[in-house]
Design a protein around this motif. Structure first.
Motif, short mmCIF file in Angstrom:
data_model
loop_
_atom_site.label_atom_id
_atom_site.label_comp_id
_atom_site.label_asym_id
_atom_site.label_seq_id
_atom_site.Cartn_x
_atom_site.Cartn_y
_atom_site.Cartn_z
N UNK A 1 0.85 -1.19 0.00
CA UNK A 1 0.00 0.00 0.00
C UNK A 1 0.89 1.24 0.00
N UNK A 2 0.79 2.04 -1.06
CA UNK A 2 1.63 3.24 -1.19
C UNK A 2 1.05 4.40 -0.39
N UNK A 3 1.73 5.52 -0.42
CA UNK A 3 1.31 6.68 0.35
C UNK A 3 0.85 7.84 -0.52
N UNK A 4 0.87 9.03 0.07
CA UNK A 4 0.42 10.26 -0.59
C UNK A 4 1.26 10.55 -1.83
N UNK B 1 -8.44 10.78 -1.58
CA UNK B 1 -9.69 10.45 -0.89
C UNK B 1 -9.44 10.10 0.57
N UNK B 2 -10.52 9.97 1.33
CA UNK B 2 -10.40 9.59 2.73
C UNK B 2 -9.71 8.24 2.88
N UNK C 1 -11.71 0.52 2.56
CA UNK C 1 -12.76 -0.32 1.99
C UNK C 1 -12.31 -0.93 0.66
N UNK C 2 -11.60 -0.15 -0.12
CA UNK C 2 -11.06 -0.66 -1.38
C UNK C 2 -9.97 -1.70 -1.13
N UNK C 3 -9.19 -1.47 -0.09
CA UNK C 3 -8.15 -2.43 0.29
C UNK C 3 -8.77 -3.76 0.68
N UNK C 4 -9.89 -3.72 1.38
CA UNK C 4 -10.58 -4.95 1.77
C UNK C 4 -10.96 -5.76 0.53
N UNK C 5 -11.46 -5.08 -0.49
CA UNK C 5 -11.81 -5.75 -1.73
C UNK C 5 -10.57 -6.31 -2.43
N UNK C 6 -9.50 -5.52 -2.44
CA UNK C 6 -8.26 -5.96 -3.07
C UNK C 6 -7.73 -7.23 -2.40
N UNK D 1 -7.40 13.13 2.60
CA UNK D 1 -6.41 12.20 3.14
C UNK D 1 -5.33 12.94 3.92
N UNK D 2 -4.92 14.09 3.40
CA UNK D 2 -3.86 14.87 4.04
C UNK D 2 -4.35 15.47 5.35
N UNK D 3 -5.59 15.94 5.37
CA UNK D 3 -6.15 16.47 6.61
C UNK D 3 -6.21 15.40 7.68
N UNK D 4 -6.51 14.17 7.27
CA UNK D 4 -6.59 13.06 8.23
C UNK D 4 -5.23 12.71 8.80
N UNK D 5 -4.17 12.95 8.05
CA UNK D 5 -2.84 12.59 8.53
C UNK D 5 -2.17 13.74 9.27
#
Length: 228
Positions: A41-44, A77-78, A84-89, A152-156
């Motif tokens: 899983x990559x980052x920003x 995105x958040x 959720x997308x990771x769960x599918x992956x 995403x940036x606000x969350x981090x």
């Protein structure tokens, strides 16, 4: 009677031959992966290609390409949406490889979506090892420059409500083995120790730049040994 017996024997022989031919022509079921598949899983501001070096190292060390899954997502995105997308992956990887669990290897902001998946979406049932490299686990003040641009940036950003919820309670839930590798000169993480996770194997790797943390060979070897 003898003629009927011969006819029955002939019919049974034909049936057996037909079944044998059917088994021969049927596709061979997929074998379970030799290793736990690795999901990267990559980052920003990044993409799946940021893992090219490590994917090459893993293949050189005996992993098949099918056991290595680097995927790209919309990093703006958040992190909850990415989780959720990771769960599918991960469900797709498990179905494709026949494995029962994966190893999650993440970089920078990728730690947030992956940890959200583990904590809130039942991911601990499908992950064997979790490895964070330069993970923004407790936020960074450097995110303030983009916090007004990207969710995403606000969350981090240090002190965000997303981080407060993510780090409440157990930071390393379930039976997953957790590790966090961090640098003492990471200019993207302020402070550097934001990467440290309570309950994880926390490893200071020395002075490695933020962008090199997920392609540095020395860090890779430590990660490989941890998940191996």
């Amino acid at each position: 009677m003898q003629r009927r017996t011969r006819r029955m024997a002939t019919a049974l022989t034909a049936l057996a031959s037909s079944l044998l031919l059917s088994l021969t022509l049927s596709p061979t079921p997929a074998h379970a992966a030799t290793h736990d598949p690795v999901v990267f899983v990559h980052g920003l501001s990044s993409s799946a290609s940021s893992w090219d070096d490590w994917a090459g190292y893993f293949e050189a060390d005996g992993y098949s390409s099918a056991e290595l899954d680097a995927w790209s997502y919309d990093w703006a995105q958040s992190n909850a949406t990415t989780a959720q997308q990771l769960a599918t992956e991960i469900r797709n990887v498990l179905a494709r490889t026949g494995a029962s669990k994966v190893d999650l290897v993440v970089h920078s902001m990728g730690a947030l979506s992956a940890r959200y998946y583990l904590k809130n979406l039942g991911g601990t049932s499908y992950v064997d090892d979790f490895v964070s490299t330069a993970g923004v686990n407790h936020g960074t003040s450097t995110a303030s420059w983009c916090a007004w641009l990207y969710t995403s940036c606000a969350e981090m950003n240090t002190g965000s409500s997303f981080l407060s919820a993510l780090n409440s309670g157990d930071e390393t839930p379930g039976g997953v083995s957790y590790a966090s590798y961090w640098s003492n000169c990471d200019d993207a993480l302020t402070p550097d120790t934001t990467a440290v996770l309570s309950g994880a194997t926390n490893v200071e790797v020395g002075c490695v730049s933020h962008t090199d943390m997920n392609n540095d060979q020395g860090v890779y070897e430590q990660v490989r040994d941890f998940i191996g």
